[in-house]
Motif scaffolding. Structure first.
Motif, PDB file in Angstrom:
ATOM      1  N   HIS A 159       0.804  -1.286   0.046  1.00  0.00           N
ATOM      2  CA  HIS A 159       0.292  -0.190  -0.330  1.00  0.00           C
ATOM      3  C   HIS A 159       0.618   1.276  -0.372  1.00  0.00           C
ATOM      4  O   HIS A 159       0.006   2.461  -0.384  1.00  0.00           O
ATOM      5  CB  HIS A 159      -1.268   0.170   1.486  1.00  0.00           C
ATOM      6  N   GLY A 160       1.931   0.817   0.040  1.00  0.00           N
ATOM      7  CA  GLY A 160       3.526   2.305  -0.289  1.00  0.00           C
ATOM      8  C   GLY A 160       2.885   2.723   1.604  1.00  0.00           C
ATOM      9  O   GLY A 160       2.448   2.261   2.439  1.00  0.00           O
ATOM     10  N   TYR A 161       4.233   3.349   1.689  1.00  0.00           N
ATOM     11  CA  TYR A 161       4.868   3.501   3.752  1.00  0.00           C
ATOM     12  C   TYR A 161       3.544   5.138   3.605  1.00  0.00           C
ATOM     13  O   TYR A 161       4.211   4.862   5.287  1.00  0.00           O
ATOM     14  CB  TYR A 161       6.330   4.216   2.951  1.00  0.00           C
ATOM     15  N   ASP A 162       3.784   5.824   2.888  1.00  0.00           N
ATOM     16  CA  ASP A 162       2.161   6.568   3.839  1.00  0.00           C
ATOM     17  C   ASP A 162       1.699   6.211   4.151  1.00  0.00           C
ATOM     18  O   ASP A 162       0.676   7.009   4.757  1.00  0.00           O
ATOM     19  CB  ASP A 162       2.375   7.921   2.670  1.00  0.00           C
ATOM     20  N   ASN A 163       0.835   5.044   3.146  1.00  0.00           N
ATOM     21  CA  ASN A 163      -0.830   5.196   3.566  1.00  0.00           C
ATOM     22  C   ASN A 163      -0.276   3.733   5.018  1.00  0.00           C
ATOM     23  O   ASN A 163      -1.450   3.757   4.572  1.00  0.00           O
ATOM     24  CB  ASN A 163      -0.887   3.973   2.070  1.00  0.00           C
ATOM     25  N   THR A 164       0.268   3.650   5.109  1.00  0.00           N
ATOM     26  CA  THR A 164       0.277   2.833   6.299  1.00  0.00           C
ATOM     27  C   THR A 164       0.276   3.233   7.628  1.00  0.00           C
ATOM     28  O   THR A 164       1.516   3.553   7.395  1.00  0.00           O
ATOM     29  CB  THR A 164       1.425   1.392   6.100  1.00  0.00           C
ATOM     30  N   THR A 165       0.186   2.262   8.401  1.00  0.00           N
ATOM     31  CA  THR A 165      -0.134   3.176   9.517  1.00  0.00           C
ATOM     32  C   THR A 165       0.653   2.464  10.849  1.00  0.00           C
ATOM     33  O   THR A 165      -0.168   1.036  10.336  1.00  0.00           O
ATOM     34  CB  THR A 165      -1.009   4.226  10.420  1.00  0.00           C
ATOM     35  N   ILE A 166       0.966   3.034  11.899  1.00  0.00           N
ATOM     36  CA  ILE A 166       1.370   1.756  13.263  1.00  0.00           C
ATOM     37  C   ILE A 166       0.417   1.062  13.174  1.00  0.00           C
ATOM     38  O   ILE A 166       0.277  -0.306  13.327  1.00  0.00           O
ATOM     39  CB  ILE A 166       2.422   3.002  14.074  1.00  0.00           C
ATOM     40  N   ASN A 167      -1.232   1.707  13.242  1.00  0.00           N
ATOM     41  CA  ASN A 167      -2.452   0.807  13.443  1.00  0.00           C
ATOM     42  C   ASN A 167      -2.700  -0.172  12.593  1.00  0.00           C
ATOM     43  O   ASN A 167      -3.293  -1.609  13.104  1.00  0.00           O
ATOM     44  CB  ASN A 167      -3.301   1.781  13.893  1.00  0.00           C
ATOM     45  N   ASP A 168      -2.208   0.303  11.542  1.00  0.00           N
ATOM     46  CA  ASP A 168      -2.483  -1.099  10.094  1.00  0.00           C
ATOM     47  C   ASP A 168      -1.798  -2.145  11.021  1.00  0.00           C
ATOM     48  O   ASP A 168      -2.047  -3.129  10.780  1.00  0.00           O
ATOM     49  CB  ASP A 168      -2.234  -0.083   9.592  1.00  0.00           C
ATOM     50  N   ILE A 169      -0.273  -2.250  10.997  1.00  0.00           N
ATOM     51  CA  ILE A 169       0.966  -2.966  11.026  1.00  0.00           C
ATOM     52  C   ILE A 169       0.566  -3.825  12.498  1.00  0.00           C
ATOM     53  O   ILE A 169       0.283  -5.096  12.375  1.00  0.00           O
ATOM     54  CB  ILE A 169       2.137  -2.116  11.025  1.00  0.00           C
ATOM     55  N   GLU A 217      -2.727  -6.155  11.535  1.00  0.00           N
ATOM     56  CA  GLU A 217      -2.527  -6.665  10.916  1.00  0.00           C
ATOM     57  C   GLU A 217      -1.103  -8.103  11.910  1.00  0.00           C
ATOM     58  O   GLU A 217      -1.375  -9.688  11.442  1.00  0.00           O
ATOM     59  CB  GLU A 217      -1.258  -6.177  10.228  1.00  0.00           C
ATOM     60  N   ALA A 218      -0.743  -7.434  12.488  1.00  0.00           N
ATOM     61  CA  ALA A 218       0.588  -8.592  13.509  1.00  0.00           C
ATOM     62  C   ALA A 218      -0.059  -9.126  14.500  1.00  0.00           C
ATOM     63  O   ALA A 218       0.498 -10.345  14.804  1.00  0.00           O
ATOM     64  CB  ALA A 218       1.589  -7.887  13.720  1.00  0.00           C
ATOM     65  N   GLY A 219      -1.390  -8.434  15.069  1.00  0.00           N
ATOM     66  CA  GLY A 219      -1.642  -9.040  16.108  1.00  0.00           C
ATOM     67  C   GLY A 219      -0.945  -9.009  17.072  1.00  0.00           C
ATOM     68  O   GLY A 219      -0.751  -9.340  18.225  1.00  0.00           O
ATOM     69  N   VAL A 220      -0.112  -7.719  17.477  1.00  0.00           N
ATOM     70  CA  VAL A 220       0.123  -7.454  18.756  1.00  0.00           C
ATOM     71  C   VAL A 220       0.346  -6.135  19.161  1.00  0.00           C
ATOM     72  O   VAL A 220      -1.168  -5.388  18.602  1.00  0.00           O
ATOM     73  CB  VAL A 220       1.883  -7.430  18.246  1.00  0.00           C
ATOM     74  N   SER A 221       0.372  -6.645  20.970  1.00  0.00           N
ATOM     75  CA  SER A 221      -0.481  -4.990  21.502  1.00  0.00           C
ATOM     76  C   SER A 221       0.087  -3.163  20.779  1.00  0.00           C
ATOM     77  O   SER A 221       1.658  -3.364  20.468  1.00  0.00           O
ATOM     78  CB  SER A 221      -0.926  -5.121  22.834  1.00  0.00           C
ATOM     79  N   LYS A 222      -0.235  -2.647  20.889  1.00  0.00           N
ATOM     80  CA  LYS A 222       0.683  -0.979  20.993  1.00  0.00           C
ATOM     81  C   LYS A 222       2.189  -1.188  21.726  1.00  0.00           C
ATOM     82  O   LYS A 222       3.365  -0.464  21.300  1.00  0.00           O
ATOM     83  CB  LYS A 222      -0.242   0.548  21.061  1.00  0.00           C
ATOM     84  N   GLY A 223       2.054  -1.897  22.599  1.00  0.00           N
ATOM     85  CA  GLY A 223       2.807  -1.660  24.183  1.00  0.00           C
ATOM     86  C   GLY A 223       4.183  -2.528  23.410  1.00  0.00           C
ATOM     87  O   GLY A 223       5.280  -2.598  23.473  1.00  0.00           O
ATOM     88  N   ALA A 224       3.414  -3.898  22.724  1.00  0.00           N
ATOM     89  CA  ALA A 224       4.164  -4.744  22.379  1.00  0.00           C
ATOM     90  C   ALA A 224       5.376  -4.198  21.164  1.00  0.00           C
ATOM     91  O   ALA A 224       6.951  -3.507  21.059  1.00  0.00           O
ATOM     92  CB  ALA A 224       3.670  -5.886  21.716  1.00  0.00           C
ATOM     93  N   PHE A 225       4.230  -3.008  19.912  1.00  0.00           N
ATOM     94  CA  PHE A 225       5.475  -2.722  18.786  1.00  0.00           C
ATOM     95  C   PHE A 225       6.129  -2.084  19.328  1.00  0.00           C
ATOM     96  O   PHE A 225       7.259  -2.072  18.807  1.00  0.00           O
ATOM     97  CB  PHE A 225       4.180  -1.804  18.905  1.00  0.00           C
ATOM     98  N   TYR A 226       5.795  -0.657  20.348  1.00  0.00           N
ATOM     99  CA  TYR A 226       6.829   0.401  21.282  1.00  0.00           C
ATOM    100  C   TYR A 226       7.645  -1.128  21.616  1.00  0.00           C
ATOM    101  O   TYR A 226       8.737   0.188  22.177  1.00  0.00           O
ATOM    102  CB  TYR A 226       6.320   1.564  21.846  1.00  0.00           C
ATOM    103  N   HIS A 227       7.291  -1.774  22.099  1.00  0.00           N
ATOM    104  CA  HIS A 227       8.889  -2.925  22.612  1.00  0.00           C
ATOM    105  C   HIS A 227      10.243  -2.230  22.163  1.00  0.00           C
ATOM    106  O   HIS A 227      10.875  -2.453  22.368  1.00  0.00           O
ATOM    107  CB  HIS A 227       8.638  -3.209  23.190  1.00  0.00           C
TER     108      HIS A 227
END
Lengths: 233, 233
Positions: free
Chosen positions: B25-35, B38-48
Protein backbone atom coordinates in the motif's frame (compact mmCIF):
# COMPACT_ATOMS: atom_id res chain seq x y z
CA UNK A 1 6.80 55.07 14.24
CA UNK A 2 8.96 52.18 13.10
CA UNK A 3 11.55 53.15 10.52
CA UNK A 4 10.86 51.38 7.21
CA UNK A 5 13.97 49.57 6.06
CA UNK A 6 14.81 47.72 2.88
CA UNK A 7 14.04 43.97 3.38
CA UNK A 8 17.68 42.93 2.78
CA UNK A 9 18.86 45.36 5.45
CA UNK A 10 16.27 44.10 7.92
CA UNK A 11 17.12 40.43 7.33
CA UNK A 12 20.84 41.27 7.48
CA UNK A 13 20.32 42.93 10.86
CA UNK A 14 18.45 39.89 12.13
CA UNK A 15 21.35 37.71 11.01
CA UNK A 16 23.92 39.99 12.69
CA UNK A 17 21.90 39.92 15.84
CA UNK A 18 21.35 36.15 15.83
CA UNK A 19 25.00 35.51 15.03
CA UNK A 20 26.12 37.71 17.93
CA UNK A 21 23.76 35.94 20.36
CA UNK A 22 24.52 32.41 19.09
CA UNK A 23 28.26 33.05 19.35
CA UNK A 24 28.00 34.76 22.75
CA UNK A 25 25.58 32.42 24.53
CA UNK A 26 25.47 29.32 22.31
CA UNK A 27 22.86 28.23 19.81
CA UNK A 28 20.86 26.12 22.27
CA UNK A 29 20.74 28.89 24.86
CA UNK A 30 19.36 31.47 22.45
CA UNK A 31 15.63 31.61 21.70
CA UNK A 32 13.82 33.32 18.85
CA UNK A 33 12.36 35.63 21.50
CA UNK A 34 15.88 36.68 22.56
CA UNK A 35 16.67 37.50 18.95
CA UNK A 36 13.59 39.57 18.19
CA UNK A 37 13.93 41.42 21.51
CA UNK A 38 17.57 42.27 20.75
CA UNK A 39 16.82 43.19 17.13
CA UNK A 40 13.72 45.19 18.07
CA UNK A 41 11.44 43.55 15.51
CA UNK A 42 8.03 41.91 15.91
CA UNK A 43 7.56 38.14 15.84
CA UNK A 44 5.60 38.59 12.60
CA UNK A 45 8.50 40.44 11.00
CA UNK A 46 10.91 37.72 12.11
CA UNK A 47 8.81 34.95 10.60
CA UNK A 48 8.50 36.98 7.43
CA UNK A 49 12.24 36.44 6.89
CA UNK A 50 13.00 33.16 8.61
CA UNK A 51 10.81 30.12 9.18
CA UNK A 52 12.79 28.85 12.21
CA UNK A 53 15.95 29.12 14.29
CA UNK A 54 17.46 26.42 12.05
CA UNK A 55 16.77 28.60 9.00
CA UNK A 56 18.69 31.40 10.70
CA UNK A 57 21.74 29.21 11.34
CA UNK A 58 21.59 28.03 7.72
CA UNK A 59 21.54 31.65 6.53
CA UNK A 60 24.43 32.57 8.84
CA UNK A 61 26.46 29.66 7.46
CA UNK A 62 25.68 30.65 3.85
CA UNK A 63 26.66 34.24 4.61
CA UNK A 64 29.96 33.15 6.21
CA UNK A 65 30.64 30.92 3.17
CA UNK A 66 29.87 33.74 0.74
CA UNK A 67 32.05 36.12 2.74
CA UNK A 68 34.92 33.60 2.73
CA UNK A 69 34.59 33.13 -1.01
CA UNK A 70 34.74 36.88 -1.55
CA UNK A 71 38.06 36.86 0.28
CA UNK A 72 39.26 33.90 -1.78
CA UNK A 73 37.95 35.11 -5.19
CA UNK A 74 41.01 37.29 -6.06
CA UNK A 75 43.13 34.10 -5.86
CA UNK A 76 40.85 32.39 -8.37
CA UNK A 77 41.26 35.25 -10.84
CA UNK A 78 45.03 35.49 -10.36
CA UNK A 79 46.55 34.87 -13.82
CA UNK A 80 49.94 33.91 -12.33
CA UNK A 81 48.46 30.81 -10.62
CA UNK A 82 47.72 27.55 -12.44
CA UNK A 83 44.73 25.38 -11.49
CA UNK A 84 46.68 23.16 -9.08
CA UNK A 85 48.00 26.22 -7.27
CA UNK A 86 44.47 27.62 -7.18
CA UNK A 87 43.14 24.40 -5.64
CA UNK A 88 45.85 24.52 -3.01
CA UNK A 89 45.22 28.23 -2.40
CA UNK A 90 41.54 27.44 -2.00
CA UNK A 91 42.26 24.92 0.73
CA UNK A 92 44.92 27.13 2.32
CA UNK A 93 42.50 30.06 2.24
CA UNK A 94 39.73 28.02 3.77
CA UNK A 95 42.13 26.83 6.50
CA UNK A 96 43.28 30.36 7.25
CA UNK A 97 39.69 31.54 7.50
CA UNK A 98 38.78 28.58 9.68
CA UNK A 99 41.50 29.50 12.17
CA UNK A 100 40.58 33.20 12.09
CA UNK A 101 36.92 32.40 12.51
CA UNK A 102 37.57 29.57 14.97
CA UNK A 103 35.62 31.14 17.86
CA UNK A 104 32.55 31.56 15.66
CA UNK A 105 32.96 28.26 13.83
CA UNK A 106 33.35 26.41 17.09
CA UNK A 107 29.78 27.37 18.02
CA UNK A 108 28.57 26.33 14.59
CA UNK A 109 30.54 23.04 14.63
CA UNK A 110 29.48 22.23 18.16
CA UNK A 111 25.88 22.45 17.04
CA UNK A 112 25.88 20.96 13.55
CA UNK A 113 28.23 18.03 14.20
CA UNK A 114 26.02 16.60 16.95
CA UNK A 115 24.43 13.38 15.65
CA UNK A 116 20.95 14.55 16.69
CA UNK A 117 21.34 17.66 14.53
CA UNK A 118 21.53 15.81 11.24
CA UNK A 119 18.78 17.86 9.60
CA UNK A 120 20.47 21.10 10.58
CA UNK A 121 23.84 19.76 9.45
CA UNK A 122 22.34 18.80 6.12
CA UNK A 123 20.77 22.26 5.64
CA UNK A 124 23.94 24.14 6.53
CA UNK A 125 25.98 21.75 4.42
CA UNK A 126 23.70 22.10 1.40
CA UNK A 127 23.73 25.88 1.69
CA UNK A 128 27.53 25.94 1.72
CA UNK A 129 27.79 23.33 -1.08
CA UNK A 130 25.53 25.32 -3.40
CA UNK A 131 27.98 28.21 -3.07
CA UNK A 132 31.20 26.17 -3.39
CA UNK A 133 30.39 23.67 -6.22
CA UNK A 134 30.24 26.15 -9.17
CA UNK A 135 33.47 27.78 -8.06
CA UNK A 136 35.32 24.48 -7.65
CA UNK A 137 33.92 23.31 -11.01
CA UNK A 138 35.46 26.39 -12.67
CA UNK A 139 38.92 25.54 -11.33
CA UNK A 140 38.49 21.88 -12.37
CA UNK A 141 37.48 22.97 -15.90
CA UNK A 142 40.48 25.27 -16.10
CA UNK A 143 42.95 22.60 -14.93
CA UNK A 144 41.53 20.02 -17.34
CA UNK A 145 41.82 22.47 -20.25
CA UNK A 146 45.37 23.31 -19.16
CA UNK A 147 46.15 19.58 -19.20
CA UNK A 148 47.28 19.74 -15.55
CA UNK A 149 44.82 17.11 -14.34
CA UNK A 150 41.73 15.29 -15.55
CA UNK A 151 38.12 16.08 -14.59
CA UNK A 152 35.99 15.09 -17.62
CA UNK A 153 32.73 16.35 -16.03
CA UNK A 154 33.77 19.34 -13.86
CA UNK A 155 30.39 19.82 -12.09
CA UNK A 156 30.00 16.12 -11.24
CA UNK A 157 33.66 15.89 -10.17
CA UNK A 158 33.28 18.99 -7.98
CA UNK A 159 30.29 17.37 -6.26
CA UNK A 160 32.12 14.08 -5.80
CA UNK A 161 35.28 15.73 -4.42
CA UNK A 162 33.22 17.73 -1.95
CA UNK A 163 31.51 14.53 -0.76
CA UNK A 164 34.80 13.50 0.87
CA UNK A 165 34.21 16.29 3.39
CA UNK A 166 31.35 14.19 4.81
CA UNK A 167 33.87 11.63 5.99
CA UNK A 168 35.19 14.42 8.21
CA UNK A 169 32.00 15.28 10.05
CA UNK A 170 31.76 12.30 12.40
CA UNK A 171 35.54 12.48 12.81
CA UNK A 172 35.32 16.21 13.66
CA UNK A 173 32.60 15.56 16.24
CA UNK A 174 34.77 12.85 17.81
CA UNK A 175 37.90 15.05 17.75
CA UNK A 176 36.08 17.95 19.42
CA UNK A 177 34.89 15.56 22.12
CA UNK A 178 38.38 14.15 22.66
CA UNK A 179 39.97 17.61 22.80
CA UNK A 180 37.38 18.73 25.35
CA UNK A 181 38.31 15.70 27.44
CA UNK A 182 41.98 16.73 27.23
CA UNK A 183 43.10 14.09 24.71
CA UNK A 184 44.32 16.78 22.40
CA UNK A 185 47.23 14.77 20.92
CA UNK A 186 44.95 11.91 19.97
CA UNK A 187 42.36 14.29 18.52
CA UNK A 188 44.97 16.16 16.47
CA UNK A 189 46.43 12.95 15.05
CA UNK A 190 43.04 11.50 14.18
CA UNK A 191 41.86 14.58 12.32
CA UNK A 192 45.24 15.24 10.70
CA UNK A 193 45.45 11.68 9.30
CA UNK A 194 41.98 11.93 7.86
CA UNK A 195 42.71 15.31 6.26
CA UNK A 196 45.82 13.80 4.61
CA UNK A 197 43.70 10.96 3.20
CA UNK A 198 41.18 13.54 1.97
CA UNK A 199 44.00 15.26 0.05
CA UNK A 200 45.25 11.94 -1.37
CA UNK A 201 41.75 10.99 -2.52
CA UNK A 202 41.44 14.33 -4.36
CA UNK A 203 44.87 13.85 -5.98
CA UNK A 204 43.89 10.43 -7.20
CA UNK A 205 40.46 11.36 -8.56
CA UNK A 206 42.16 14.14 -10.58
CA UNK A 207 45.08 11.86 -11.60
CA UNK A 208 47.62 13.99 -9.75
CA UNK A 209 50.58 12.46 -7.86
CA UNK A 210 49.80 11.67 -4.18
CA UNK A 211 50.69 14.65 -2.00
CA UNK A 212 49.91 17.36 -4.59
CA UNK A 213 46.77 18.76 -2.98
CA UNK A 214 47.34 19.71 0.64
CA UNK A 215 44.16 19.67 2.65
CA UNK A 216 46.08 19.18 5.89
CA UNK A 217 48.81 21.49 7.10
CA UNK A 218 51.05 21.11 10.12
CA UNK A 219 49.66 23.19 12.87
CA UNK A 220 46.22 23.82 11.40
CA UNK A 221 44.38 21.05 13.17
CA UNK A 222 46.18 21.83 16.42
CA UNK A 223 45.30 25.51 16.15
CA UNK A 224 41.66 24.68 15.53
CA UNK A 225 41.38 22.17 18.36
CA UNK A 226 43.57 24.06 20.82
CA UNK A 227 41.45 27.10 20.32
CA UNK A 228 38.41 24.97 20.87
CA UNK A 229 39.85 23.66 24.11
CA UNK A 230 40.62 27.18 25.33
CA UNK A 231 37.17 28.36 24.40
CA UNK A 232 35.40 25.78 26.49
CA UNK A 233 37.53 26.19 29.60
CA UNK B 1 -3.63 -16.50 26.46
CA UNK B 2 -1.07 -14.91 24.20
CA UNK B 3 1.63 -17.29 23.02
CA UNK B 4 5.01 -16.22 24.40
CA UNK B 5 7.49 -15.91 21.56
CA UNK B 6 11.21 -15.25 21.54
CA UNK B 7 11.78 -11.47 21.11
CA UNK B 8 13.70 -11.96 17.83
CA UNK B 9 10.82 -13.95 16.35
CA UNK B 10 8.31 -11.32 17.44
CA UNK B 11 10.31 -8.42 15.99
CA UNK B 12 10.96 -10.44 12.82
CA UNK B 13 7.23 -10.97 12.41
CA UNK B 14 6.57 -7.26 12.87
CA UNK B 15 9.14 -6.53 10.18
CA UNK B 16 7.59 -9.08 7.79
CA UNK B 17 4.22 -7.60 8.37
CA UNK B 18 5.32 -3.98 7.96
CA UNK B 19 7.32 -4.84 4.84
CA UNK B 20 4.28 -6.54 3.28
CA UNK B 21 2.03 -3.57 4.04
CA UNK B 22 4.58 -0.89 3.01
CA UNK B 23 5.20 -2.68 -0.29
CA UNK B 24 1.51 -3.37 -0.94
CA UNK B 25 0.00 0.00 0.00
CA UNK B 26 3.01 2.31 0.19
CA UNK B 27 4.86 3.64 3.22
CA UNK B 28 2.80 6.83 3.58
CA UNK B 29 -0.50 4.94 3.37
CA UNK B 30 0.41 2.49 6.13
CA UNK B 31 -0.06 3.46 9.78
CA UNK B 32 1.43 1.85 12.88
CA UNK B 33 -2.16 0.87 13.75
CA UNK B 34 -2.44 -1.03 10.45
CA UNK B 35 0.75 -2.89 11.28
CA UNK B 36 -0.15 -3.90 14.85
CA UNK B 37 -3.66 -4.94 13.73
CA UNK B 38 -2.22 -7.12 10.96
CA UNK B 39 0.50 -8.54 13.22
CA UNK B 40 -1.90 -9.09 16.13
CA UNK B 41 0.28 -7.41 18.74
CA UNK B 42 -0.49 -4.65 21.22
CA UNK B 43 0.69 -1.09 20.80
CA UNK B 44 2.89 -1.58 23.87
CA UNK B 45 4.53 -4.62 22.31
CA UNK B 46 5.15 -2.70 19.09
CA UNK B 47 6.84 0.18 20.88
CA UNK B 48 8.90 -2.30 22.86
CA UNK B 49 10.66 -3.21 19.59
CA UNK B 50 10.42 -0.06 17.45
CA UNK B 51 10.28 3.57 18.47
CA UNK B 52 8.57 4.74 15.25
CA UNK B 53 7.52 3.90 11.70
CA UNK B 54 10.87 5.34 10.55
CA UNK B 55 12.69 2.88 12.83
CA UNK B 56 10.76 0.06 11.14
CA UNK B 57 11.80 1.17 7.65
CA UNK B 58 15.40 1.45 8.86
CA UNK B 59 15.23 -2.11 10.24
CA UNK B 60 13.70 -3.40 6.99
CA UNK B 61 16.49 -1.76 4.99
CA UNK B 62 19.15 -3.22 7.28
CA UNK B 63 17.55 -6.67 6.97
CA UNK B 64 17.45 -6.40 3.15
CA UNK B 65 21.11 -5.32 3.16
CA UNK B 66 22.14 -8.19 5.45
CA UNK B 67 20.15 -10.63 3.27
CA UNK B 68 21.86 -9.31 0.13
CA UNK B 69 25.28 -9.62 1.72
CA UNK B 70 24.55 -13.23 2.68
CA UNK B 71 23.89 -13.93 -1.00
CA UNK B 72 27.07 -12.10 -1.99
CA UNK B 73 29.32 -13.55 0.73
CA UNK B 74 30.27 -16.77 -1.16
CA UNK B 75 31.79 -14.53 -3.87
CA UNK B 76 33.95 -12.79 -1.29
CA UNK B 77 35.31 -16.11 -0.04
CA UNK B 78 35.89 -17.48 -3.55
CA UNK B 79 39.66 -18.25 -3.75
CA UNK B 80 39.61 -18.16 -7.59
CA UNK B 81 38.71 -14.43 -7.63
CA UNK B 82 41.21 -11.64 -7.04
CA UNK B 83 40.23 -8.44 -5.24
CA UNK B 84 39.36 -6.49 -8.42
CA UNK B 85 37.11 -9.33 -9.57
CA UNK B 86 35.54 -9.39 -6.13
CA UNK B 87 34.85 -5.65 -6.25
CA UNK B 88 33.24 -6.04 -9.66
CA UNK B 89 31.24 -9.07 -8.47
CA UNK B 90 30.10 -7.03 -5.50
CA UNK B 91 28.71 -4.33 -7.78
CA UNK B 92 27.30 -6.88 -10.24
CA UNK B 93 25.69 -8.78 -7.36
CA UNK B 94 24.21 -5.62 -5.93
CA UNK B 95 22.86 -4.68 -9.40
CA UNK B 96 21.32 -8.13 -9.87
CA UNK B 97 19.67 -7.93 -6.47
CA UNK B 98 18.43 -4.42 -7.18
CA UNK B 99 16.69 -5.60 -10.35
CA UNK B 100 15.25 -8.68 -8.63
CA UNK B 101 14.08 -6.62 -5.68
CA UNK B 102 13.00 -3.68 -7.88
CA UNK B 103 9.33 -3.78 -6.85
CA UNK B 104 10.26 -3.64 -3.15
CA UNK B 105 13.12 -1.20 -3.61
CA UNK B 106 10.93 1.11 -5.65
CA UNK B 107 8.75 1.63 -2.58
CA UNK B 108 11.82 2.22 -0.44
CA UNK B 109 13.47 4.55 -3.00
CA UNK B 110 10.28 6.50 -3.58
CA UNK B 111 10.16 7.24 0.12
CA UNK B 112 13.79 7.79 1.08
CA UNK B 113 14.88 9.80 -1.97
CA UNK B 114 12.26 12.49 -1.37
CA UNK B 115 14.04 15.67 -0.19
CA UNK B 116 11.69 16.04 2.80
CA UNK B 117 12.70 12.56 3.99
CA UNK B 118 16.32 13.42 4.64
CA UNK B 119 16.29 12.09 8.20
CA UNK B 120 14.82 8.80 7.09
CA UNK B 121 17.28 8.61 4.18
CA UNK B 122 20.14 9.23 6.57
CA UNK B 123 18.94 6.51 8.97
CA UNK B 124 18.46 3.92 6.24
CA UNK B 125 21.73 4.90 4.65
CA UNK B 126 23.67 4.69 7.93
CA UNK B 127 22.15 1.29 8.69
CA UNK B 128 23.23 -0.05 5.29
CA UNK B 129 26.66 1.60 5.50
CA UNK B 130 27.42 0.02 8.89
CA UNK B 131 26.88 -3.38 7.25
CA UNK B 132 28.79 -2.69 4.01
CA UNK B 133 31.91 -0.80 5.22
CA UNK B 134 33.68 -3.70 7.05
CA UNK B 135 33.09 -6.02 4.11
CA UNK B 136 34.36 -3.55 1.53
CA UNK B 137 37.36 -2.78 3.78
CA UNK B 138 38.25 -6.51 3.75
CA UNK B 139 38.34 -6.58 -0.06
CA UNK B 140 40.38 -3.34 -0.13
CA UNK B 141 42.89 -4.80 2.35
CA UNK B 142 43.17 -7.99 0.27
CA UNK B 143 43.72 -6.08 -3.01
CA UNK B 144 46.33 -3.82 -1.43
CA UNK B 145 48.20 -6.84 0.00
CA UNK B 146 47.98 -8.56 -3.42
CA UNK B 147 49.48 -5.40 -4.98
CA UNK B 148 46.49 -5.08 -7.34
CA UNK B 149 45.59 -1.58 -6.20
CA UNK B 150 46.39 0.83 -3.38
CA UNK B 151 44.22 1.55 -0.34
CA UNK B 152 46.64 2.48 2.49
CA UNK B 153 43.85 2.79 5.10
CA UNK B 154 41.20 0.23 4.05
CA UNK B 155 38.48 1.34 6.53
CA UNK B 156 38.83 5.04 5.68
CA UNK B 157 39.02 4.27 1.95
CA UNK B 158 35.90 2.07 2.17
CA UNK B 159 34.05 4.95 3.84
CA UNK B 160 35.26 7.46 1.25
CA UNK B 161 34.40 5.22 -1.72
CA UNK B 162 30.92 4.66 -0.35
CA UNK B 163 30.44 8.44 -0.01
CA UNK B 164 30.28 8.64 -3.82
CA UNK B 165 26.89 6.90 -3.62
CA UNK B 166 25.50 10.10 -2.09
CA UNK B 167 26.06 11.86 -5.39
CA UNK B 168 23.51 9.37 -6.75
CA UNK B 169 20.64 10.06 -4.41
CA UNK B 170 19.47 13.43 -5.76
CA UNK B 171 20.14 12.10 -9.27
CA UNK B 172 18.07 8.96 -8.51
CA UNK B 173 15.18 11.04 -7.21
CA UNK B 174 15.32 13.16 -10.38
CA UNK B 175 15.55 10.08 -12.65
CA UNK B 176 12.56 8.43 -10.99
CA UNK B 177 10.58 11.63 -11.51
CA UNK B 178 11.59 11.88 -15.18
CA UNK B 179 10.75 8.24 -15.86
CA UNK B 180 7.35 8.64 -14.25
CA UNK B 181 6.76 11.59 -16.58
CA UNK B 182 7.67 9.39 -19.56
CA UNK B 183 11.16 10.86 -20.20
CA UNK B 184 12.68 7.44 -19.78
CA UNK B 185 15.54 7.94 -22.29
CA UNK B 186 16.68 11.11 -20.56
CA UNK B 187 16.41 9.47 -17.13
CA UNK B 188 18.39 6.41 -18.25
CA UNK B 189 21.18 8.52 -19.78
CA UNK B 190 21.43 10.78 -16.74
CA UNK B 191 21.73 7.93 -14.26
CA UNK B 192 23.94 5.82 -16.52
CA UNK B 193 26.45 8.67 -17.01
CA UNK B 194 26.63 9.29 -13.29
CA UNK B 195 27.15 5.58 -12.55
CA UNK B 196 30.05 5.52 -15.05
CA UNK B 197 31.65 8.49 -13.27
CA UNK B 198 31.13 6.70 -9.95
CA UNK B 199 33.09 3.73 -11.37
CA UNK B 200 35.84 6.01 -12.70
CA UNK B 201 36.17 7.79 -9.36
CA UNK B 202 36.60 4.42 -7.59
CA UNK B 203 39.21 3.33 -10.17
CA UNK B 204 41.19 6.48 -9.62
CA UNK B 205 41.10 6.46 -5.82
CA UNK B 206 42.44 2.89 -5.94
CA UNK B 207 44.97 3.76 -8.69
CA UNK B 208 43.34 1.38 -11.17
CA UNK B 209 43.01 2.23 -14.90
CA UNK B 210 39.76 4.06 -15.78
CA UNK B 211 37.05 1.55 -16.69
CA UNK B 212 38.24 -1.25 -14.38
CA UNK B 213 35.42 -1.09 -11.85
CA UNK B 214 32.03 -1.30 -13.52
CA UNK B 215 29.32 0.26 -11.43
CA UNK B 216 27.15 0.85 -14.50
CA UNK B 217 26.11 -1.93 -16.88
CA UNK B 218 24.18 -1.60 -20.12
CA UNK B 219 20.59 -2.41 -19.44
CA UNK B 220 20.70 -2.20 -15.66
CA UNK B 221 19.52 1.38 -15.32
CA UNK B 222 16.88 0.82 -17.98
CA UNK B 223 15.61 -2.32 -16.23
CA UNK B 224 15.40 -0.48 -12.92
CA UNK B 225 13.63 2.57 -14.31
CA UNK B 226 11.41 0.67 -16.77
CA UNK B 227 10.23 -1.54 -13.99
CA UNK B 228 9.57 1.55 -11.95
CA UNK B 229 7.52 3.03 -14.77
CA UNK B 230 5.47 -0.17 -15.10
CA UNK B 231 4.89 -0.32 -11.38
CA UNK B 232 3.42 3.13 -11.15
CA UNK B 233 1.07 2.82 -14.13
Amino acid sequence: MRVKKHPDIRSGELLDCAQRLFFAHGYDNTTINDIIREAGVSKGAFYHYFSSKEALLEAIAARLARGSLEEIRPLLNDPTLNAVEKLNSLFAGSRRLKVELAPQLRTMFDVIFRPENIVLFHRVDQAVTRIVVPLLADVLREGTEEGLFDAPDPEAFAEMLLLFRLSLSSMMHEALRKSREGNIEQAVKMLDDRLKLYGTAIDRVLKLPDGTIEVAETGFVRALLDDHKKGSE
